[in-house]
Design a protein around this motif. Structure first.
Motif, PDB file in Angstrom:
ATOM      1  N   TRP B  77     -49.206 -18.215  82.699  1.00  0.00           N
ATOM      2  CA  TRP B  77     -50.287 -18.672  81.820  1.00  0.00           C
ATOM      3  C   TRP B  77     -50.004 -18.275  80.366  1.00  0.00           C
ATOM      4  N   CYS B  78     -49.528 -17.060  80.175  1.00  0.00           N
ATOM      5  CA  CYS B  78     -49.228 -16.583  78.815  1.00  0.00           C
ATOM      6  C   CYS B  78     -48.045 -17.344  78.203  1.00  0.00           C
ATOM      7  N   TYR B  79     -47.029 -17.622  79.028  1.00  0.00           N
ATOM      8  CA  TYR B  79     -45.877 -18.359  78.501  1.00  0.00           C
ATOM      9  C   TYR B  79     -46.264 -19.788  78.127  1.00  0.00           C
ATOM     10  N   ILE B  80     -47.157 -20.401  78.872  1.00  0.00           N
ATOM     11  CA  ILE B  80     -47.602 -21.762  78.539  1.00  0.00           C
ATOM     12  C   ILE B  80     -48.305 -21.744  77.180  1.00  0.00           C
ATOM     13  N   ILE B  81     -49.155 -20.746  76.958  1.00  0.00           N
ATOM     14  CA  ILE B  81     -49.840 -20.639  75.662  1.00  0.00           C
ATOM     15  C   ILE B  81     -48.818 -20.407  74.544  1.00  0.00           C
ATOM     16  N   THR B  82     -47.846 -19.557  74.817  1.00  0.00           N
ATOM     17  CA  THR B  82     -46.810 -19.272  73.804  1.00  0.00           C
ATOM     18  C   THR B  82     -46.028 -20.541  73.467  1.00  0.00           C
ATOM     19  N   ARG B  83     -45.660 -21.286  74.526  1.00  0.00           N
ATOM     20  CA  ARG B  83     -44.929 -22.541  74.280  1.00  0.00           C
ATOM     21  C   ARG B  83     -45.780 -23.491  73.443  1.00  0.00           C
TER      22      ARG B  83
END
Lengths: 86, 188
Positions: B77-83
């Motif tokens: 979830w955090c990586y999706i937001i970062t992307r």
């Protein structure tokens, strides 16, 4: 390390692990700003949530608990949406 | 010391503002260094912290939309937001796009000290050349291999972050690795 790694895979993994250590150990000022941004976003969202909760309780005619009876004003939503540099 | 997911659960359960902010700070201290590695490979180094601050704002503004039950789900979830935050920045500021120069990447890795962590001269030259060639011939591969081998995302996480099927990302990494191997063997 994965035993089936080819040489180039090993080098890529190796560089990655070193990068992680470097990023973790470097630039404490940058990290502080990021941590503060997280705390500030958390604070603003908490206030929004509590305003919402208070409005729901009011609409239902319930008693407002002390902890949400007096809240700071809602964070300025327009300011939140404004892109940096504008 | 609490694990990342224990902190996530504590944050969800905390009903007072100050302790919740403290937990946000502790979570950010764990998340930021990892997510930053994902960002610094994609934008000008000077913008990485700016994007990270925007990412943290999004994570803690939408925290209660995360419904996952595991640490792995939280990372995804955090990586999706970062992307998404990185892509947003690149959409309105194309000049931001600059793959991190190979030499600086390697110097950054070396900046941790001279002991066991130092990248050998041979590895340094090989990596620099392979990354440079990949950047020219297949920039997409450069990013994917970086995410898989250096950032440490697995196929499952990459598939979700890039909205592709598990098999599509697995085959893509395989093809990119073959290309990197060919380039690497060409150096020898």
């Amino acid at each position: 390390m994965n035993v089936e790694d080819t040489e180039i895979e090993r080098k890529l993994r190796d560089l990655g692990s070193k990068m992680r250590i470097a990023v973790r150990s470097g630039e404490p000022t940058g990290l502080n700003k990021i941590v503060n941004a997280a705390k500030e976003a958390s604070r603003k969202q908490y206030i929004r949530d509590m305003h919402k909760r208070r409005n729901e309780l009011l609409a239902e005619g319930n008693v407002i608990p002390d902890e949400i009876a007096s809240l700071p004003p809602l964070p300025d939503e327009e300011e939140e949406r404004k892109p940096k540099g504008d | 010391m609490q694990s990342l997911f224990e902190l996530v659960e504590a944050y969800r359960e905390e009903i007072h503002m100050e302790p919740r902010m403290e937990l946000a700070g502790k979570l950010a201290e764990i998340l930021a260094p990892e997510l930053r590695i994902f960002v610094i490979f994609r934008v000008k180094p000077s913008l990485a912290d700016d994007i990270m601050q925007e990412t943290m704002k999004d994570i803690f503004t939408h925290f209660f939309k995360f419904r996952g039950k595991t640490e792995k789900e939280f990372w995804k979830w955090c990586y999706i937001i970062t992307r998404n935050k990185t892509a947003d920045r690149l959409r309105w500021d194309h000049k931001s796009l600059l793959y991190y120069p190979e030499e600086e990447l390697i110097q950054l890795a070396e900046s941790i000290g001279k002991e066991a962590h130092t990248v050998s001269l041979e590895d340094r030259d090989d990596l620099r050349q392979v990354l440079k060639m990949l950047g020219k011939s297949a920039p997409d591969c450069r990013g994917k291999l970086w995410d898989y081998y250096a950032v440490g995302l697995d196929y499952d996480e990459l598939a979700e972050v890039f909205n592709l099927s598990y098999d599509a990302i697995r085959m893509s990494i395989k093809r990119c690795l073959e290309l990197a191997r060919d380039l690497y063997n060409g150096l020898k």
